[in-house]
Design a protein around this motif. Structure first.
Motif, PDB file in Angstrom:
ATOM      1  N   SER A 136      66.181 -31.568 124.395  1.00  0.00           N
ATOM      2  CA  SER A 136      66.871 -31.722 123.123  1.00  0.00           C
ATOM      3  C   SER A 136      65.892 -31.356 122.024  1.00  0.00           C
ATOM      4  CB  SER A 136      67.375 -33.155 122.938  1.00  0.00           C
ATOM      5  OG  SER A 136      68.282 -33.216 121.854  1.00  0.00           O
ATOM      6  N   MET A 137      66.401 -30.775 120.963  1.00  0.00           N
ATOM      7  CA  MET A 137      65.491 -30.325 119.898  1.00  0.00           C
ATOM      8  C   MET A 137      66.127 -30.582 118.545  1.00  0.00           C
ATOM      9  SD  MET A 137      66.141 -26.304 120.535  1.00  0.00           S
ATOM     10  CE  MET A 137      66.451 -26.531 122.274  1.00  0.00           C
ATOM     11  N   THR A 138      65.269 -30.788 117.569  1.00  0.00           N
ATOM     12  CA  THR A 138      65.752 -30.949 116.199  1.00  0.00           C
ATOM     13  C   THR A 138      64.594 -30.731 115.236  1.00  0.00           C
ATOM     14  OG1 THR A 138      67.053 -32.354 114.721  1.00  0.00           O
ATOM     15  CG2 THR A 138      65.333 -33.451 115.994  1.00  0.00           C
ATOM     16  N   ALA A 139      64.924 -30.544 113.957  1.00  0.00           N
ATOM     17  CA  ALA A 139      63.882 -30.451 112.934  1.00  0.00           C
ATOM     18  C   ALA A 139      63.063 -31.747 112.966  1.00  0.00           C
ATOM     19  CB  ALA A 139      64.518 -30.259 111.562  1.00  0.00           C
ATOM     20  N   THR A 140      61.754 -31.611 112.813  1.00  0.00           N
ATOM     21  CA  THR A 140      60.841 -32.759 112.910  1.00  0.00           C
ATOM     22  C   THR A 140      61.302 -33.936 112.057  1.00  0.00           C
ATOM     23  OG1 THR A 140      59.097 -31.143 113.226  1.00  0.00           O
ATOM     24  CG2 THR A 140      58.388 -33.366 112.705  1.00  0.00           C
ATOM     25  N   CYS A 141      61.877 -33.643 110.898  1.00  0.00           N
ATOM     26  CA  CYS A 141      62.252 -34.703 109.949  1.00  0.00           C
ATOM     27  C   CYS A 141      63.624 -35.315 110.227  1.00  0.00           C
ATOM     28  CB  CYS A 141      62.202 -34.147 108.523  1.00  0.00           C
ATOM     29  SG  CYS A 141      63.052 -32.572 108.332  1.00  0.00           S
ATOM     30  N   ASN A 142      64.342 -34.881 111.266  1.00  0.00           N
ATOM     31  CA  ASN A 142      65.674 -35.433 111.555  1.00  0.00           C
ATOM     32  C   ASN A 142      65.516 -36.719 112.384  1.00  0.00           C
ATOM     33  OD1 ASN A 142      68.317 -36.024 112.152  1.00  0.00           O
ATOM     34  ND2 ASN A 142      68.865 -33.949 112.799  1.00  0.00           N
ATOM     35  N   LEU A 143      65.181 -37.795 111.689  1.00  0.00           N
ATOM     36  CA  LEU A 143      64.858 -39.042 112.385  1.00  0.00           C
ATOM     37  C   LEU A 143      66.062 -39.653 113.088  1.00  0.00           C
ATOM     38  CD1 LEU A 143      62.416 -40.735 109.834  1.00  0.00           C
ATOM     39  CD2 LEU A 143      61.908 -39.188 111.754  1.00  0.00           C
ATOM     40  N   ARG A 144      67.255 -39.506 112.524  1.00  0.00           N
ATOM     41  CA  ARG A 144      68.454 -40.066 113.185  1.00  0.00           C
ATOM     42  C   ARG A 144      68.633 -39.452 114.564  1.00  0.00           C
ATOM     43  NH1 ARG A 144      70.894 -38.807 108.328  1.00  0.00           N
ATOM     44  NH2 ARG A 144      70.987 -40.580 106.911  1.00  0.00           N
ATOM     45  N   VAL A 177      60.821 -30.481 116.951  1.00  0.00           N
ATOM     46  CA  VAL A 177      60.324 -31.264 118.087  1.00  0.00           C
ATOM     47  C   VAL A 177      61.222 -30.992 119.288  1.00  0.00           C
ATOM     48  CG1 VAL A 177      59.259 -33.117 116.755  1.00  0.00           C
ATOM     49  CG2 VAL A 177      61.698 -33.250 117.304  1.00  0.00           C
ATOM     50  N   LEU A 178      60.631 -31.158 120.469  1.00  0.00           N
ATOM     51  CA  LEU A 178      61.370 -30.981 121.725  1.00  0.00           C
ATOM     52  C   LEU A 178      61.225 -32.255 122.544  1.00  0.00           C
ATOM     53  CD1 LEU A 178      62.726 -28.573 123.481  1.00  0.00           C
ATOM     54  CD2 LEU A 178      60.619 -28.782 124.805  1.00  0.00           C
ATOM     55  N   TYR A 179      62.337 -32.773 123.012  1.00  0.00           N
ATOM     56  CA  TYR A 179      62.326 -33.928 123.916  1.00  0.00           C
ATOM     57  C   TYR A 179      62.844 -33.449 125.269  1.00  0.00           C
ATOM     58  CZ  TYR A 179      61.541 -37.309 120.120  1.00  0.00           C
ATOM     59  OH  TYR A 179      61.005 -38.033 119.070  1.00  0.00           O
TER      60      TYR A 179
END
Ligand SMILES: CC(C)(COP(=O)(O)OP(=O)(O)OC[C@H]1O[C@@H](n2cnc3c(N)ncnc32)[C@H](O)[C@@H]1OP(=O)(O)O)[C@@H](O)C(=O)NCCC(=O)NCCS
Length: 184
Positions: A136-144, A177-179
């Motif tokens: 899963s990936m998202t912009a570093t600042c997408n804390l939700r 970020v990548l999880y």
């Protein structure tokens, strides 16, 4: 747009993850036009762009047998957004891969719906689909969104951080970020 008969549906205690219906197009366009929902994407989507995304989702189900399922919350709303799996179209150090993603209407946030649906999707990925890994990936600042990844047990390694190839370098949203999750 190829409205195939519903095949794989995933149900949880509160959610039905199902194939898309023509009546989902209007509420999906409204969701994609909401600046709050789209805060961590480069821009909101027009009706045409939103409809085109549904066409791509339908094609993905046809091609791969899985995709971004439409989310129905019985007793709450017939359409709350999507949760599901997708094969990214760009190239990065972790591709080819299968990604888990989510986008819900803001009225439904903060009640654990994304985490509940995402857990069921991971079970489907590692059960019937026998996938070796889901990212899963998202912009570093997408804390939700990162909280959802953490709540469903995905693992984060800062060495996997990457610049998204379709976002302008230097843009706040470029660094991602990548999880990762693997079968237990
Ligand atoms: C990301 C999204 C799907 C989460 O949906 P949701 O149903 O509210 O998620 P859940 O209720 O399952 O979990 C939300 C978690 O985030 C936490 N959270 C909520 N707002 C937060 C904030 N501003 N900062 C950090 N964490 C936050 C909640 O507390 C909860 O975690 P906790 O219960 O462990 O404390 C939803 O916010 C959304 O659709 N966002 C817009 C689209 C998007 O960014 N998609 C992901 C792109 S990769």
């Amino acid at each position: 747009m190829g409205w195939a008969a519903p095949d794989v549906e995933i149900t949880t205690s509160r959610l039905i993850l199902r194939r898309w219906r023509p009546e989902d197009l209007a509420p999906f366009a409204a969701l994609n036009a909401d600046p709050l929902v789209m805060e961590f994407f480069p821009k909101t989507l027009s009706r045409e762009e939103s409809d085109a995304m549904v066409s791509r989702i339908q094609q993905h189900f046809t091609d791969h047998g899985f995709g971004l399922w439409a989310v129905e919350i019985p007793g709450v709303t017939p359409f709350a957004g999507f949760i599901g799996l997708a094969i990214p179209r760009f190239t990065a150090h972790f591709t080819p891969c299968v990604e888990i993603g989510w986008r819900l209407t803001a009225e439904c946030w903060g009640q654990g719906f994304a985490s509940e649906g995402a857990r069921a999707v991971l079970s489907h990925a590692f059960g019937p689909l026998r996938l070796p890994e889901v990212v899963s990936m998202t912009a570093t600042c997408n804390l939700r969104s990162r909280r959802v990844m953490e709540r469903i047990g995905m693992r984060y390694d800062p060495q996997d951080d990457f610049d998204h190839p379709s976002i302008t370098p230097g843009d706040l949203l470029c660094r991602h970020v990548l999880y990762r999750a693997t079968p237990i």
